[in-house]
Design an enzyme around this catalytic site. Sequence first.
Site, PDB file in Angstrom:
ATOM      1  N   HIS A  62      37.878  29.473  31.727  1.00 50.50           N
ATOM      2  CA  HIS A  62      38.604  30.328  32.661  1.00 50.50           C
ATOM      3  C   HIS A  62      39.008  29.576  33.927  1.00 50.50           C
ATOM      4  CE1 HIS A  62      35.723  33.542  30.869  1.00 50.50           C
ATOM      5  NE2 HIS A  62      36.789  33.414  30.106  1.00 50.50           N
ATOM      6  N   LYS A  72      34.645  27.046  42.806  1.00 48.34           N
ATOM      7  CA  LYS A  72      33.429  27.771  42.413  1.00 48.34           C
ATOM      8  C   LYS A  72      32.214  26.862  42.552  1.00 48.34           C
ATOM      9  CE  LYS A  72      35.825  30.206  38.673  1.00 48.34           C
ATOM     10  NZ  LYS A  72      35.899  30.373  37.228  1.00 48.34           N
ATOM     11  N   TYR A 132      27.667  32.923  40.663  1.00 50.44           N
ATOM     12  CA  TYR A 132      28.930  32.290  41.050  1.00 50.44           C
ATOM     13  C   TYR A 132      29.152  32.526  42.539  1.00 50.44           C
ATOM     14  CZ  TYR A 132      30.751  32.403  36.192  1.00 50.44           C
ATOM     15  OH  TYR A 132      30.981  32.237  34.854  1.00 50.44           O
ATOM     16  N   ASP A 168      38.133  35.441  24.861  1.00 49.11           N
ATOM     17  CA  ASP A 168      37.801  34.018  24.946  1.00 49.11           C
ATOM     18  C   ASP A 168      37.978  33.317  23.600  1.00 49.11           C
ATOM     19  OD1 ASP A 168      37.242  34.401  27.602  1.00 49.11           O
ATOM     20  OD2 ASP A 168      35.079  34.093  27.419  1.00 49.11           O
TER      21      ASP A 168
END
Length: 176
Positions: A62, A72, A132, A168
């Site tokens: 992603h 991130k 995250y 996914d």
Amino acid sequence: MRFSPTAVSGVLLVEIEPHEDERGAFARLQCPDEFAAAGAPFAPAQTSLSRNPTPNTLRGMHWQPDPHGERKLVRAVRGRMFDVAVDLRRDSPSYLKWAGVELSADNARALFIPQGVAHGFLTLEPDTDVLYQISPKFEPGHEAGARWDDPAFAISWPAAPALISKRDATYPDWRG
């Protein structure tokens, strides 16, 4: 914190430097000044948690394209995972290369993923929780993805996924 480069330009392995005494340990997990000094300016705007009860759960690959590109900082706060970053920046010396590291609650390491780099992970044990920290905040409707087993990336995953979302599993091949 200690910052170590990986095979992907700008992706950094971040290790804590705990201060220990008779009570246990205390460690800094994120500091804008230390990230800036490491060449990776980062001040999170959002913190999110991914809970994964099943081992070999795969999430990825992603990213958010411009103008909503994200940076991130990812870490396992419970359990273990194989965390992967793939360079999608055409002008990067590591374009289409990947870096993979094991992150766990025990090793307390994190992976910093800059803008333009895809991210995914495979849990390695049950009940793996992934924290995250993201900047800027996630913008729904602007996410993008590529298949976890895309031949353009040739990622060497430690196991086949036992659980993966339909989205996914069916992303198209990378067309760069």
